[in-house]
Scaffold this active site. Structure first.
Site, short mmCIF file in Angstrom:
data_model
loop_
_atom_site.label_atom_id
_atom_site.label_comp_id
_atom_site.label_asym_id
_atom_site.label_seq_id
_atom_site.Cartn_x
_atom_site.Cartn_y
_atom_site.Cartn_z
CB ALA A 186 42.45 43.14 42.82
CD GLU A 208 43.69 34.64 42.59
OE1 GLU A 208 43.15 35.17 41.60
OE2 GLU A 208 44.81 34.97 43.03
#
Ligand code: DER
Length: 232
Positions: free
Chosen positions: A87, A107
């Site tokens: 992230a 994703e």
């Protein structure tokens, strides 16, 4: 260096805590996930694990193949046991900004197909509020012919500015694995991310946003002192 070591700590902790035999694993994209794939391949060899991997990008697909792991896809495995991904920033409610590497759409699809979605990151991503540490804005994947009206609409409705991401090693804009463009929305202040995510998604021409709201179950942060912080 310290950040790379921290990425490795987070990656190893997540793989060791969440990966078991006979599982379907979603493999994220970026630089932190490389350590997770290294560890995955090591465990498969040492423990003779029977697992298959579903990629979230061309990059993830290459990692899976280069490590001799079994490549699969959502046609064969529409339901995954666990997806592991990086992230760009994680806030106090585990809302994520993702897409720094331009792979946010696949994703998010893969993360959404997994029973468990865990994030791996170094200490720089551990934030209280989105925008505190990550200054490049929220990536938004758009259909190329629509990037100007979408950019204008976002700026008008939510403030800030949404800038077309230009490529470095290629002339012109970044083109995603899905043949789309990316706008990086430099927001000006904290938002209700759940509402903003939905509103942006509804703009004609928007494919996906890099806001992952209520998706991550847990985040592993490698810290400067060699420890791992886990937030759920
Ligand atoms: O682009 C992405 O979504 C990546 O997963 C990104 O969020 C994390 O990349 P990093 O592990 O290289 O920081």
């Amino acid at each position: 260096n310290m950040a790379e070591e921290a990425k490795k700590l987070a990656a190893f902790a997540a793989v060791d805590n969440h990966v078991q035999n006979n599982q379907v694993i979603g493999v994220g994209s970026g630089s932190t996930i490389v350590y997770a794939v290294d560890r995955l391949a090591e465990r498969v060899r040492q423990e003779k694990l029977n697992i298959v991997c579903v990629p979230t990008s061309f990059q993830a697909r290459q990692l899976i193949l280069q490590h001799g792991l079994t490549l699969s896809d959502l046609d064969r495995h529409p339901e995954l046991d666990v997806a592991i991904d990086g992230a760009d920033e994680v806030d106090s409610e585990l809302t994520l900004i993702k897409g720094g590497g331009g792979c946010l759409t696949q994703e998010k699809i893969v993360a959404g197909c997994a029973k468990h979605f865990v994030v791996i990151a170094d200490f720089r991503k551990d934030s209280k509020a989105l925008g505190q540490q990550w200054k490049k804005g929220v990536p938004i994947e758009v259909i190329p012919m629509a990037y100007v009206p979408v950019s204008r609409m976002i700026a008008r409705r939510f403030g800030g500015e949404a800038i077309l991401r230009m490529a470095v090693s290629k002339a012109g804009p970044v083109v995603t694995d899905n043949s789309n463009f990316i706008l990086d929305w430099k927001f000006e202040h904290a938002q209700n991310w759940k509402e903003v995510n939905t509103a942006i998604k509804m703009i004609p021409g928007v494919v996906e946003t890099g806001l992952f709201v209520s998706m991550a179950e847990r985040a592993y942060f490698g810290m400067e002192d060699g420890s791992v912080t886990i937030r759920s």
